[in-house]
Design a protein around this motif. Sequence first.
Motif, PDB file in Angstrom:
ATOM      1  N   THR A  74      -3.279 -52.812 -18.696  1.00 52.37           N
ATOM      2  CA  THR A  74      -2.966 -54.168 -18.238  1.00 52.37           C
ATOM      3  C   THR A  74      -1.940 -54.814 -19.172  1.00 52.37           C
ATOM      4  N   GLU A  75      -2.200 -54.685 -20.481  1.00 54.24           N
ATOM      5  CA  GLU A  75      -1.263 -55.263 -21.459  1.00 54.24           C
ATOM      6  C   GLU A  75       0.126 -54.648 -21.343  1.00 54.24           C
ATOM      7  N   ALA A  76       0.169 -53.369 -20.993  1.00 58.36           N
ATOM      8  CA  ALA A  76       1.463 -52.688 -20.864  1.00 58.36           C
ATOM      9  C   ALA A  76       2.125 -52.996 -19.516  1.00 58.36           C
ATOM     10  N   GLY A  77       1.397 -53.735 -18.661  1.00 57.58           N
ATOM     11  CA  GLY A  77       1.976 -54.122 -17.367  1.00 57.58           C
ATOM     12  C   GLY A  77       2.047 -52.998 -16.354  1.00 57.58           C
ATOM     13  N   ILE A  78       1.200 -51.960 -16.520  1.00 58.73           N
ATOM     14  CA  ILE A  78       1.257 -50.841 -15.565  1.00 58.73           C
ATOM     15  C   ILE A  78      -0.024 -50.671 -14.745  1.00 58.73           C
ATOM     16  N   ARG A  79      -0.990 -51.579 -14.946  1.00 58.93           N
ATOM     17  CA  ARG A  79      -2.286 -51.370 -14.298  1.00 58.93           C
ATOM     18  C   ARG A  79      -2.177 -51.358 -12.764  1.00 58.93           C
ATOM     19  N   ASP A  80      -1.174 -52.064 -12.225  1.00 58.59           N
ATOM     20  CA  ASP A  80      -1.040 -52.096 -10.757  1.00 58.59           C
ATOM     21  C   ASP A  80      -0.269 -50.888 -10.214  1.00 58.59           C
ATOM     22  N   GLN A  81       0.093 -49.969 -11.097  1.00 57.80           N
ATOM     23  CA  GLN A  81       0.886 -48.823 -10.622  1.00 57.80           C
ATOM     24  C   GLN A  81       0.058 -47.577 -10.322  1.00 57.80           C
ATOM     25  N   PHE A  82      -1.253 -47.662 -10.526  1.00 60.00           N
ATOM     26  CA  PHE A  82      -2.088 -46.494 -10.200  1.00 60.00           C
ATOM     27  C   PHE A  82      -3.513 -46.946  -9.901  1.00 60.00           C
ATOM     28  N   GLU A  83      -4.206 -46.104  -9.112  1.00 57.86           N
ATOM     29  CA  GLU A  83      -5.619 -46.346  -8.855  1.00 57.86           C
ATOM     30  C   GLU A  83      -6.456 -45.524  -9.828  1.00 57.86           C
ATOM     31  N   VAL A  84      -7.675 -45.988 -10.066  1.00 52.57           N
ATOM     32  CA  VAL A  84      -8.592 -45.271 -10.953  1.00 52.57           C
ATOM     33  C   VAL A  84      -9.787 -44.774 -10.150  1.00 52.57           C
ATOM     34  N   GLU A  85     -10.079 -43.501 -10.297  1.00 49.71           N
ATOM     35  CA  GLU A  85     -11.242 -42.926  -9.620  1.00 49.71           C
ATOM     36  C   GLU A  85     -12.186 -42.336 -10.657  1.00 49.71           C
ATOM     37  N   VAL A  86     -13.486 -42.538 -10.434  1.00 48.43           N
ATOM     38  CA  VAL A  86     -14.493 -42.028 -11.378  1.00 48.43           C
ATOM     39  C   VAL A  86     -15.479 -41.128 -10.639  1.00 48.43           C
ATOM     40  N   PHE A  87     -15.748 -39.968 -11.228  1.00 44.74           N
ATOM     41  CA  PHE A  87     -16.752 -39.033 -10.702  1.00 44.74           C
ATOM     42  C   PHE A  87     -18.116 -39.681 -10.910  1.00 44.74           C
ATOM     43  N   ALA A  88     -18.824 -39.970  -9.814  1.00 44.73           N
ATOM     44  CA  ALA A  88     -20.035 -40.786  -9.933  1.00 44.73           C
ATOM     45  C   ALA A  88     -21.307 -40.100  -9.455  1.00 44.73           C
ATOM     46  N   TYR A  89     -21.158 -38.970  -8.792  1.00 48.73           N
ATOM     47  CA  TYR A  89     -22.365 -38.307  -8.288  1.00 48.73           C
ATOM     48  C   TYR A  89     -22.138 -36.808  -8.105  1.00 48.73           C
ATOM     49  N   GLY A  90     -23.118 -36.034  -8.535  1.00 44.76           N
ATOM     50  CA  GLY A  90     -23.087 -34.589  -8.319  1.00 44.76           C
ATOM     51  C   GLY A  90     -23.116 -33.826  -9.631  1.00 44.76           C
TER      52      GLY A  90
END
Lengths: 331, 293
Positions: B154-170
């Motif tokens: 966010t501070e680097a101003g790039i947070r809106d340039q990619f989505e974040v996905e997290v492995f949550a089950y399995g």
Amino acid sequence: MELLCPAGNLPALKLAIDNGADAVYIGMKDDTNARHFAGLNFNEAKLKKAVDYVHQHGKQIHVAINTFAHPGGWDRWQGAVDMAANAGVDALIISDIGVLQYAYENYPQIERHLSVQASSTNLESINYYHQNFAIARVVLPRVLSVQQVKQLARNSPVPVEVFAFGSLCIMAEGRCYLSSYMTGESPNTAGACSPAKYVRWNKTELGTEARLNDVLIDRYTDDENAGYPTLCKGRFEVEGNTYHALEEPTSLNTLELLPELVEAGVVSFKIEGRQRSPAYVEQIAQTWRSAMDAYKQAPDKFEINEKWMTTLAGLSEGSQTTLGAYHRKWQ
Amino acid sequence: MKFSLGPLLYFWPKDTVESFYSQAMDSDADIIYLGETVCSKRRELKPKDWIELAKRLTTSGKQVILSTMALLEAPAELMAMRQLVGNGKVIVEANDMAAVQLAQQHGINFVIGPAINCYNLATLKVLISQGMTRWVMPVELSGDWLRTLLQEATEAGIRDQFEVEVFAYGHLPLAYSARCFTARSENRPKDDCRYCCIKHPNGLKMNSREGEQVFLLNGIQTMSGYRYNLINDVQELERLGVDVLRLSPESLDTLALIEKFRQQLSSPHHYPLEKNVECNGYWHNIAGMSLAQ
């Protein structure tokens, strides 16, 4: 054909150089390298001494910065690159893409070697690192067969370095989280696999138990050699059978493949073991130097000397050696 | 927040796979990842079958992504990957830098899968500049790690340039080897594996000598013995700004679970997790196999 030896401290480094290493590799005294062990590695002053000693002898020194930078901790990785570059080392061994980019932009004149921890096992992956960060060498993971190594050595845009001897990682390096699954710390994040602070030994009626963060890795009867409980080398139970389900305690020894690998164009033979004693490094360097010299003098007449093999077996885990993945049957 | 179905990590017969995905089309998943990521010898579905299946699934209105192999060794494996990357219709999840290299050559965007070592801001910046649109966090990282990293982004101003996905089950994919551990359990080398992992549709249990289920053997892949489950952490994941939660196919039951995960956003419920069966340690910054209730 380079013999590249490990050094965890200055005495080991000097013995490596004195006993025939063409180059040595070391790490800084923090979690920027994959042998982040207590009492090991080099601070800035020791690094300078190391560079001086190696260069006075006309040899090369590589610095491994081969863990992955932590958020909030970038300064340590940048600092390690800066310190090594300013000390005048010959190569930086790097795995992290961000660190590679930094080294490439700021010290283009210092060779970047792609660490085994980057897990680059194929031509397109090597092309990626070559085109983006102008790497000068790739260290191949210990998951390839000798045929695959030869094919890569022939086609790779950069020279290839292989692991020749030492502890055997059986997983693609840099892609193994078994250690953090069990302890919270992995080579990628903490610079250590199966860290010693989680190891416990207990004598029980059933035998001597080796545990890693309370998980039973192996149990030894009195007549068995008890090895360090690296978690992939313990005995486990699968479908009612108890055996070394992943791998036996054994070391990699590729001495017999030396001619084949040299002819395929492999430029550097790396000995694993920055965590090992100076005496260990000394013996390995001597033995491999003798073998490589014998090969150089008469490539067609190269024969394995039994004395080399005995020395190497004596320095191996469980006194056993293997060709590992180089030999397809191992796979 | 969106919910994805990760690539099938086990080796299932073709009919089972097809019936699973025809039901997945009607599931609550927003995104479906498809493809063989573990072993190229698994050819119940060949690359062209996965591509066809992907094209079929896109008609369901879900985002479909082809996942590539994590450990590529043979030239034939690179050929298969070229086919996937150059399919011309759907984007790929790169699980090796070779896929990133090929995607760049094609000038197409890509997802960085969990088998790629992207741990920090400097690496995210490089990959974004090369076409990364979504980053799946390596499974060994924690909520604390992610929070700090996303603050930096966010501070680097790039947070809106990619989505974040997290492995949550399995069961978590933890390691890849040249050796096939399933074949080894039958005393055979990989070259003579006889595709034996198809007999273990949920992996082969590897227990400690005290009976603790430490790992699962899944061919050349080693998985967590316990099933990772972040169902009680969904709200925190959303607060951190995670865009996608991944559920990894275990059986048809996984499809129904997507709805339960989504409900955690509107009407949170605490599900007691089962000790010695489930874990969530990585997210809570402790040993991965641990369970924080």
